[in-house]
Write an enzyme that holds these catalytic residues in place. Sequence first.
Site, PDB file in Angstrom:
ATOM      1  N   THR A 260      -4.085   9.337   1.303  1.00 38.13           N
ATOM      2  CA  THR A 260      -5.108   8.635   2.083  1.00 38.13           C
ATOM      3  C   THR A 260      -5.579   9.562   3.197  1.00 38.13           C
ATOM      4  OG1 THR A 260      -5.487   6.869   3.696  1.00 38.13           O
ATOM      5  CG2 THR A 260      -3.216   7.467   3.342  1.00 38.13           C
TER       6      THR A 260
ATOM      7  N   ARG B 114      -9.861  -0.810  -6.505  1.00 40.06           N
ATOM      8  CA  ARG B 114      -9.208  -1.875  -5.750  1.00 40.06           C
ATOM      9  C   ARG B 114      -9.139  -3.043  -6.729  1.00 40.06           C
ATOM     10  NH1 ARG B 114     -11.606   0.767  -0.813  1.00 40.06           N
ATOM     11  NH2 ARG B 114      -9.688   1.316   0.237  1.00 40.06           N
TER      12      ARG B 114
ATOM     13  N   ARG C 211     -10.313   3.051  10.133  1.00 38.78           N
ATOM     14  CA  ARG C 211     -10.493   1.635  10.495  1.00 38.78           C
ATOM     15  C   ARG C 211      -9.377   1.149  11.404  1.00 38.78           C
ATOM     16  NH1 ARG C 211     -11.445  -1.060   5.063  1.00 38.78           N
ATOM     17  NH2 ARG C 211     -12.435   0.883   4.527  1.00 38.78           N
TER      18      ARG C 211
ATOM     19  N   ASP D  82      -2.088   7.430   8.288  1.00 33.75           N
ATOM     20  CA  ASP D  82      -1.404   6.373   9.041  1.00 33.75           C
ATOM     21  C   ASP D  82      -0.144   5.866   8.357  1.00 33.75           C
ATOM     22  OD1 ASP D  82      -2.780   5.295   6.948  1.00 33.75           O
ATOM     23  OD2 ASP D  82      -3.557   3.571   8.025  1.00 33.75           O
TER      24      ASP D  82
ATOM     25  N   ASP E 127      -1.391   2.397   2.017  1.00 36.84           N
ATOM     26  CA  ASP E 127      -0.404   1.327   2.241  1.00 36.84           C
ATOM     27  C   ASP E 127      -0.656   0.082   1.382  1.00 36.84           C
ATOM     28  OD1 ASP E 127      -2.580   0.616   3.753  1.00 36.84           O
ATOM     29  OD2 ASP E 127      -1.456   0.200   5.590  1.00 36.84           O
TER      30      ASP E 127
ATOM     31  N   ASP F 183      -6.494   8.704   6.059  1.00 36.96           N
ATOM     32  CA  ASP F 183      -6.280   8.125   7.399  1.00 36.96           C
ATOM     33  C   ASP F 183      -5.035   8.624   8.123  1.00 36.96           C
ATOM     34  OD1 ASP F 183      -8.554   6.664   7.148  1.00 36.96           O
ATOM     35  OD2 ASP F 183      -7.557   4.869   6.401  1.00 36.96           O
TER      36      ASP F 183
ATOM     37  N   GLY G 258      -8.259   3.625  -1.630  1.00 32.69           N
ATOM     38  CA  GLY G 258      -9.263   4.599  -1.182  1.00 32.69           C
ATOM     39  C   GLY G 258      -8.919   5.987  -1.701  1.00 32.69           C
TER      40      GLY G 258
END
Length: 328
Positions: free
Chosen positions: A131, A77, A177, A135, A108, A133, A16
């Site tokens: 990213t 991807r 997500r 995370d 990740d 996110d 992403g």
Amino acid sequence: MIESAVKKIAVFTSGGDAPGMNAALRAVVRTANHYNLECYGVREGYNGLINNDFTRMGPRSVKNIITEGGTILKSARSLEFKTKEGRQAAYENCKKLGIDALVCIGGDGTFRGANIFNEEFGIKVIGVPGTIDNDIFGTDNTIGYDTALNTAMEAIDKIRDTATSHNRVFFVEVMGRDAGFIALNSGLATGAIDILIPEQKDSIEDLFRTFERAEKAGKASSIVVVAEGEKLGSIYDLAKATKAGFPDYDIRVAVLGHIQRGGSPSCADRVLASQLGYAAVVGLMEGRTNVMAGLKSNQIVYTPIEEAIKKHNEIDPGLLKISEILAI
Ligand code: ADP
């Protein structure tokens, strides 16, 4: 400076996309140039390794990109890289060109691929966390998170204006997500009456109680921020259930979507990307491999990629509590 453990490196962006990936790329290319390393850019992540899509990069090939969102190398991807044959082809191309090490800018999934590639073929890899996110374990913030957070905040502020004008209840979905960092922090920053995130067990009863409290306190309009991965249900399910419980409410749903990935990176993301891109090259020169460069308490740290993949940054439950107290 000690003698460098690597001479020829390649860099790519994968998975992403996130604002600040270009700033990280610029830092990698210019640091390599500064220390007389040969540097190649790979287009479209792991696909570029498989398709032999390498371009020699020098300091001028990254001019003016620090301000740009997205990634000039493009991201992808790659299903092929998940196969042994795909990785074998990628390795052959690296070997032919004499690449000693890869700088992998991504999330990740990208690191999982890098870890496997390193273990199978011994090629040196270093990760740079890019990213939105936030995370990834091993860094306080990931590149792109701050920009995405501010984009979400500005969008929710605009929704607030219209919510207030019409006494409406808005459910706003933000990205995440598996992680609620964007939801939690944008929700707190915009005064959302409730914030629903995957890390926390939510119930419709609790949500209804919050609406009742808000009503009692005289709130005429409300915003509920919901992370994409909320387990209680989709934002549409939540809006429907709320309408059933509170038929008088004028309810609207807004999904912020991909605007959160775009835009010029914030100052914080440009600085972080510059530090981590630099740290990745220096780390490789010092002989590090299969690690990720991160920033913790303003210090550059290297975390084994395996650990960065397995562990996750925890959200701060204290922020949820503060948000509950302050919103109503
Ligand atoms: P992100 O890096 O943002 O988490 P993805 O999860 O899509 O994004 O991962 C990016 C790419 O990394 C994948 O398209 C794939 O090519 C590679 N990758 C992810 N997981 C693996 C794996 N288990 N084995 C090999 N490659 C992988």
